[in-house]
Motif scaffolding. Structure first.
Motif, PDB file in Angstrom:
ATOM      1  N   LYS A   1       0.870  -1.172   0.000  1.00  0.00           N
ATOM      2  CA  LYS A   1       0.000   0.000   0.000  1.00  0.00           C
ATOM      3  C   LYS A   1       0.911   1.227   0.000  1.00  0.00           C
ATOM      4  O   LYS A   1       1.572   1.518   0.988  1.00  0.00           O
ATOM      5  CB  LYS A   1      -0.910   0.004   1.226  1.00  0.00           C
ATOM      6  N   TYR A   2       0.915   1.923  -1.125  1.00  0.00           N
ATOM      7  CA  TYR A   2       1.876   3.001  -1.351  1.00  0.00           C
ATOM      8  C   TYR A   2       1.139   4.320  -1.510  1.00  0.00           C
ATOM      9  O   TYR A   2       0.247   4.459  -2.345  1.00  0.00           O
ATOM     10  CB  TYR A   2       2.686   2.687  -2.613  1.00  0.00           C
ATOM     11  N   ARG A   3       1.485   5.313  -0.681  1.00  0.00           N
ATOM     12  CA  ARG A   3       0.838   6.626  -0.740  1.00  0.00           C
ATOM     13  C   ARG A   3       1.754   7.630  -1.436  1.00  0.00           C
ATOM     14  O   ARG A   3       2.919   7.788  -1.081  1.00  0.00           O
ATOM     15  CB  ARG A   3       0.498   7.131   0.664  1.00  0.00           C
ATOM     16  N   TYR A   4       1.161   8.324  -2.430  1.00  0.00           N
ATOM     17  CA  TYR A   4       1.951   9.276  -3.217  1.00  0.00           C
ATOM     18  C   TYR A   4       1.065  10.440  -3.638  1.00  0.00           C
ATOM     19  O   TYR A   4      -0.101  10.255  -4.001  1.00  0.00           O
ATOM     20  CB  TYR A   4       2.522   8.573  -4.463  1.00  0.00           C
ATOM     21  N   GLY A   5       1.610  11.652  -3.604  1.00  0.00           N
ATOM     22  CA  GLY A   5       0.851  12.843  -3.945  1.00  0.00           C
ATOM     23  C   GLY A   5       0.933  13.186  -5.415  1.00  0.00           C
ATOM     24  O   GLY A   5       1.386  14.263  -5.800  1.00  0.00           O
ATOM     25  N   GLY A   6       0.484  12.296  -6.264  1.00  0.00           N
ATOM     26  CA  GLY A   6       0.506  12.519  -7.702  1.00  0.00           C
ATOM     27  C   GLY A   6       0.114  11.245  -8.422  1.00  0.00           C
ATOM     28  O   GLY A   6      -0.464  10.331  -7.839  1.00  0.00           O
ATOM     29  N   LYS A   7       0.446  11.160  -9.710  1.00  0.00           N
ATOM     30  CA  LYS A   7       0.122   9.964 -10.475  1.00  0.00           C
ATOM     31  C   LYS A   7       1.105   8.850 -10.129  1.00  0.00           C
ATOM     32  O   LYS A   7       2.296   9.088  -9.914  1.00  0.00           O
ATOM     33  CB  LYS A   7       0.199  10.258 -11.976  1.00  0.00           C
ATOM     34  N   LEU A   8       0.594   7.610 -10.121  1.00  0.00           N
ATOM     35  CA  LEU A   8       1.450   6.464  -9.836  1.00  0.00           C
ATOM     36  C   LEU A   8       2.557   6.345 -10.878  1.00  0.00           C
ATOM     37  O   LEU A   8       3.701   6.027 -10.549  1.00  0.00           O
ATOM     38  CB  LEU A   8       0.607   5.185  -9.803  1.00  0.00           C
ATOM     39  N   SER A   9       2.235   6.625 -12.128  1.00  0.00           N
ATOM     40  CA  SER A   9       3.242   6.541 -13.190  1.00  0.00           C
ATOM     41  C   SER A   9       4.380   7.534 -12.950  1.00  0.00           C
ATOM     42  O   SER A   9       5.545   7.241 -13.218  1.00  0.00           O
ATOM     43  CB  SER A   9       2.604   6.794 -14.556  1.00  0.00           C
ATOM     44  N   THR A  10       4.046   8.714 -12.407  1.00  0.00           N
ATOM     45  CA  THR A  10       5.075   9.717 -12.105  1.00  0.00           C
ATOM     46  C   THR A  10       6.003   9.217 -11.007  1.00  0.00           C
ATOM     47  O   THR A  10       7.224   9.364 -11.087  1.00  0.00           O
ATOM     48  CB  THR A  10       4.431  11.040 -11.682  1.00  0.00           C
ATOM     49  N   ALA A  11       5.412   8.610  -9.980  1.00  0.00           N
ATOM     50  CA  ALA A  11       6.217   8.083  -8.876  1.00  0.00           C
ATOM     51  C   ALA A  11       7.175   7.007  -9.367  1.00  0.00           C
ATOM     52  O   ALA A  11       8.359   6.984  -8.997  1.00  0.00           O
ATOM     53  CB  ALA A  11       5.303   7.511  -7.792  1.00  0.00           C
ATOM     54  N   LEU A  12       6.673   6.105 -10.206  1.00  0.00           N
ATOM     55  CA  LEU A  12       7.525   5.023 -10.691  1.00  0.00           C
ATOM     56  C   LEU A  12       8.562   5.524 -11.689  1.00  0.00           C
ATOM     57  O   LEU A  12       9.647   4.949 -11.806  1.00  0.00           O
ATOM     58  CB  LEU A  12       6.663   3.913 -11.282  1.00  0.00           C
ATOM     59  N   ASP A  13       8.244   6.594 -12.396  1.00  0.00           N
ATOM     60  CA  ASP A  13       9.268   7.231 -13.233  1.00  0.00           C
ATOM     61  C   ASP A  13      10.439   7.696 -12.367  1.00  0.00           C
ATOM     62  O   ASP A  13      11.601   7.615 -12.762  1.00  0.00           O
ATOM     63  CB  ASP A  13       8.691   8.429 -13.985  1.00  0.00           C
TER      64      ASP A  13
END
Length: 505
Positions: free
Chosen positions: A457-469
């Motif tokens: 369960k991963y929390r990120y303030g944006g798009k998931l694709s951006t985080a993985l980039d």
């Protein structure tokens, strides 16, 4: 210096400003903070060592929303105190002077002491790895009709966190450093005016506020030169309620009445570092959304598009996929006014919806009674009433949109990251990389032994694709050196879920 030692030094420094009961328990502080409406306490206990406790209450109608907003406020308090930065556009970190009442234990005599919260935040430069990942929820529930959450960071938890990080491997830490911002203050001179029609006392206060706002905008203009693009109006709206938070000190140089107005001339010191942090925060979150507008009255809903364009936001023209939509609904009703005449009332609501998750982020409504008009012909009454309704909504739209985007970016969204054909310990490497190479955090993980699948369960303030980039390169590099012949390959990265498969080289 280790994170634990930095944290301990921070607490010792804090004790210069806060009265500490040296053997107090965090739960005692919870009860005190509930009675005082929330806040932050620091202390030391036998079991946890040094600790920092934040408690926040929220009275939103939705329990879930109230709890989430309270949690965010706790994180904001802890982050501002530990890291010395503002993490949210909706934060209310003020340059206020805090007065604390204490008493002399030997004489019983009471006295008061004051200190500047903003000055304290500037002094505490501890990094604590740039995160509040050791914070835990101590207590949550309902108190006096409000939802509350108490979050705690302890010396013991930091030690455990450091051990966990060390056990994930002999990872080489990411050599990149987090962006640093200067705590520099800029001296400026600014003038404010206000009409005397509201009375001399109110005019003076309004002129002072205008002068402070003008001082901040001078520094804002220098920082944003070549950066802001089309978001000038949106940034002004976002920062308009936070002016005092950026002015660390000011002095009135001159004030007088001239030509029906009160004017104030000030010299001020503006905290350029704080202002730059918030400006960068807003610029980041304003760049992503692309809006569409749907309405049951397309002919008259162009005002939404006009307001979005004024603020600088993108409206979908077919070249970009929309991320959000505004749903505008208008109904008009014939009523009898106080003079027994037929009048028209307009009810208008505007919803903001996230197209990826389907979640309604905000609903704005007007006050229909204030749109009641009785004029002839009835078609004209409808137009006048509509115009009044749109005017009511238009006053709220920009500020509401910016607040929603800010809270969304701060709280982040919870995503699923699924790892198939995994080993139980693979989660440690994923967690380490995601929390060090991205700005998100892993809140929990689940191991399914039967299918050999890990779900993070991963929390990120944006798009998931951006985080993985941000994190994929570091993830692959880490597994190359620490994966013992195994590496992850991305099967799918969607809007709310990403799936990886562990393969052998």
């Amino acid at each position: 210096m280790s994170a634990c030692n930095i944290f301990k030094n921070t607490i010792i420094f804090l004790s210069l400003f806060f009265s500490l009961n040296c053997l107090s328990a965090p739960m005692d502080d919870v009860f005190d903070l509930l009675d005082s409406g929330g806040g932050l306490r620091v202390g030391v206990s036998d079991s946890d060592g040094y600790y920092m406790l934040a408690l926040s209450l929220n009275d939103s109608r939705s329990e879930t929303r109230a709890s989430e907003l309270a949690r965010l406020d706790c994180i904001r308090q802890l982050n501002e105190m530990v890291n010395g930065v503002t993490i949210s556009g909706s934060s209310s970190m003020l340059s206020e002077y805090i007065t604390e009442e204490s008493s002399d234990s030997s004489t019983g005599e009471k006295y008061k002491k004051s200190f500047s919260k903003s000055s304290f935040i500037d002094v505490v430069e501890t990094k604590f790895s740039g995160k509040i990942s050791a914070a835990q929820v101590l207590k949550q529930g309902e108190y006096d009709g409000q939802q509350f959450i108490a979050m705690l960071i302890t010396e013991k938890n930091i030690q455990l966190l450091n051990k966990m990080k060390a056990s994930t491997a002999d990872f080489s830490e990411d050599s990149g450093e987090a962006p640093t911002f200067s705590n520099e203050t800029k001296p400026v001179e600014a003038k404010g005016l206000s009409s005397l029609k509201i009375g001399e006392s109110k005019a003076r206060e309004q002129a002072l506020q205008n002068a402070l706002r003008n001082a901040v905008q001078q520094v804002q203009g220098v920082i944003l030169e070549g950066k802001s693009g089309t978001f000038g109006e949106a940034l002004n709206t976002a920062l308009s309620t936070k002016t005092r938070g950026y002015v660390s000190s000011y002095q009135i140089e001159d004030e007088d009445i001239e030509r029906g107005s009160y004017y104030v001339l000030i010299s001020a010191s503006v905290s350029a570092g704080k202002l730059e942090r918030d400006l960068q925060f807003y610029l980041n979150i304003f760049s992503d959304p692309v809006f569409t507008i749907t309405s049951n009255d397309l002919a008259e809903s162009a005002w939404v598009a006009d307001e979005l364009e004024r603020l600088g936001f993108n409206i979908s023209q077919g070249t970009k996929s929309a991320t959000h939509t505004f749903i505008v609904n208008k109904t008009q009703t014939e009523v009898i006014d106080h003079l027994d005449r037929i009048a028209i009332e307009t009810k208008l609501y505007v919803q903001l919806k996230d197209l990826e998750t389907g979640e309604v982020l905000s609903t704005i409504t007007n006050a229909p009674r204030k749109t009641r008009f009785s004029v002839e012909p009835i078609s004209r009454a409808k137009k006048v009433s509509s115009r009044a309704a749109y005017k009511q909504i238009n006053k709220k739209l920009g500020a509401e949109l910016i607040q929603v985007l800010s809270q969304r970016a701060e709280s982040g969204q919870l995503f699923d990251i699924e790892i198939v054909n995994a080993r139980r310990t693979d989660w440690k490497i994923f967690k380490h990389v995601l929390e060090n190479a991205t700005t998100g955090s892993v809140e929990s993980w689940l191991w399914d032994k039967g299918t050999r699948t890990i779900t993070l369960k991963y929390r990120y303030g944006g798009k998931l694709s951006t985080a993985l980039d941000e994190g994929l390169s570091q993830l692959y590099t880490t597994f190359k050196t620490q994966g013992k012949g195994r590496r992850p390959t991305a099967l799918n990265i969607g809007g709310s879920k990403a799936t990886f498969e562990m393969v052998t080289k």
